[in-house]
Design an enzyme around this catalytic site. Structure first.
Site, short mmCIF file in Angstrom:
data_model
loop_
_atom_site.label_atom_id
_atom_site.label_comp_id
_atom_site.label_asym_id
_atom_site.label_seq_id
_atom_site.Cartn_x
_atom_site.Cartn_y
_atom_site.Cartn_z
N MET A 1 -9.53 7.52 0.34
CA MET A 1 -10.22 7.92 1.62
C MET A 1 -10.80 9.45 1.51
SD MET A 1 -7.81 6.58 4.61
CE MET A 1 -6.81 4.86 4.59
N GLY B 1 -4.15 -4.65 6.71
CA GLY B 1 -3.82 -4.04 7.96
C GLY B 1 -3.20 -4.88 9.10
N HIS C 1 -1.44 -1.20 -4.04
CA HIS C 1 -2.71 -1.31 -3.51
C HIS C 1 -2.79 0.57 -3.32
CE1 HIS C 1 -6.07 -2.52 -0.38
NE2 HIS C 1 -5.64 -1.47 0.28
N GLY D 1 1.31 -1.95 4.20
CA GLY D 1 1.92 -0.66 4.12
C GLY D 1 3.21 -0.52 4.68
N SER D 2 3.11 -0.47 6.07
CA SER D 2 4.31 -0.17 6.97
C SER D 2 5.30 -1.47 6.52
CB SER D 2 3.96 -0.14 8.55
OG SER D 2 2.89 0.60 8.62
N GLY E 1 -0.43 1.26 9.90
CA GLY E 1 0.32 1.11 11.19
C GLY E 1 -0.45 0.66 12.40
N ASP F 1 -5.24 3.25 -1.53
CA ASP F 1 -6.22 3.63 -0.54
C ASP F 1 -6.82 4.87 -0.77
OD1 ASP F 1 -6.18 1.26 1.33
OD2 ASP F 1 -4.25 1.86 1.45
N SER G 1 0.78 -1.20 -0.06
CA SER G 1 -0.10 0.19 -0.01
C SER G 1 0.87 1.28 -0.18
CB SER G 1 -0.99 -0.03 1.22
OG SER G 1 -1.54 1.38 1.42
C1 DX5 Z 1 -5.97 1.04 6.16
C2 DX5 Z 1 -5.57 1.12 4.81
C3 DX5 Z 1 -4.46 -0.16 4.70
C4 DX5 Z 1 -3.30 0.75 5.19
C5 DX5 Z 1 -2.54 -0.72 5.67
O1 DX5 Z 1 -7.46 1.55 6.10
O2 DX5 Z 1 -6.62 0.22 3.99
O3 DX5 Z 1 -4.31 -0.56 3.18
O4 DX5 Z 1 -2.28 0.96 4.45
O5 DX5 Z 1 -1.18 -0.25 6.47
P1 DX5 Z 1 -0.49 -1.06 7.34
O6 DX5 Z 1 0.04 -2.28 6.46
O7 DX5 Z 1 0.70 -0.07 7.87
O8 DX5 Z 1 -1.27 -1.91 8.54
ZN ZN Z 2 -6.39 -0.68 1.96
#
Ligand code: DX5
Ligand code: ZN
Length: 215
Positions: free
Chosen positions: A36, A175, A32, A196-197, A144, A34, A7
């Site tokens: 929002m 997540g 990915h 993501g992280s 995170g 995201d 992500s």
């Molecule tokens: C959160 C997003 C995720 C986010 C995950 O609402 O949908 O895709 O980037 O982040 P990590 O992997 O850091 O939990």
């Molecule tokens: Zn996501």
């Protein structure tokens, strides 16, 4: 085969095209993205124009995760921007079939996402129409956060529904997933891992992608 979808939420937004290249070069399967809106979730990220600007920089599959209210309004914009898979939230609208049909009318893949407190049972009337189910393993809105264990029941329940109809439908999880715990949702039935992280804090993204596949 387990797929990995890093992500960009955890990336450096001032160099997004380079960050997408980094994902592509790591051997990951998808990027990915995201989206929002500050209403469905408290946070605001980016919309279709940013995705459109990234599209010429990479051929990798764009896995677009919409966290927006009433997503039908923007499906065409995200298709035109270059989305290959569009995921919308079950909790974000009431016209689920209409949204799925609209996404499919453009020849791309459709997925529904469930927040951690939503039962997999809501998928029963819809599952046969879907290419993928995205099980949120944290509350959507921020990167995170810590993986919520009870979402394993949602993954198992969704896998059961898919098995019942004998279809080839992916289960993506999103997540709190890192090299150390990726095997947990995979064992429950997930086959697409969002990170993501874990990806963007890694000093060796290719090895991280390999490990996120549960290797
Ligand atoms: C959160 C997003 C995720 C986010 C995950 O609402 O949908 O895709 O980037 O982040 P990590 O992997 O850091 O939990
Ligand atoms: Zn996501």
């Amino acid at each position: 085969m387990i797929k990995v979808s890093p992500s960009v939420l955890a990336s450096d937004f001032s160099h997004l095209a380079d960050e997408v290249k980094k994902i592509e070069n790591s051997g990951a399967d998808y990027v990915h993205l995201d989206v929002m809106d500050g209403v469905f979730v408290p946070n605001i990220t980016f919309g279709a124009p940013v995705i459109k600007a990234l599209r010429p920089h990479s051929k990798i599959t764009f896995d677009v995760h919409l966290m927006i209210v009433d997503p039908i309004r923007y499906i065409k914009d995200f298709v035109d921007a270059g989305a290959d898979i569009i995921t919308f939230h079950y909790e974000s609208c009431e016209n689920h079939e209409e949204v799925i049909d609209l996404i499919h009318s453009y020849g791309i893949k459709a997925a529904i996402s469930l927040k951690p407190n939503t039962s997999y049972e809501v998928l029963k009337p819809l599952i046969h129409k879907l290419d993928m189910v995205l099980v949120m393993t944290v509350e959507p809105g921020y990167g995170g956060q810590k993986f919520i264990e009870k979402t394993l029941d949602t993954i198992r329940g969704t896998a059961g529904l898919i098995k019942e109809i004998g279809a080839d439908i992916d289960i993506e999880v999103d997540g709190g997933i890192y090299e150390e715990n990726a095997c947990v949702p995979i064992s429950a039935g997930a086959n697409v891992i969002v990170a993501g992280s874990a990806f963007f804090k890694s000093f060796d993204p290719a090895t991280t992608v390999h490990k996120l596949r549960g290797n």
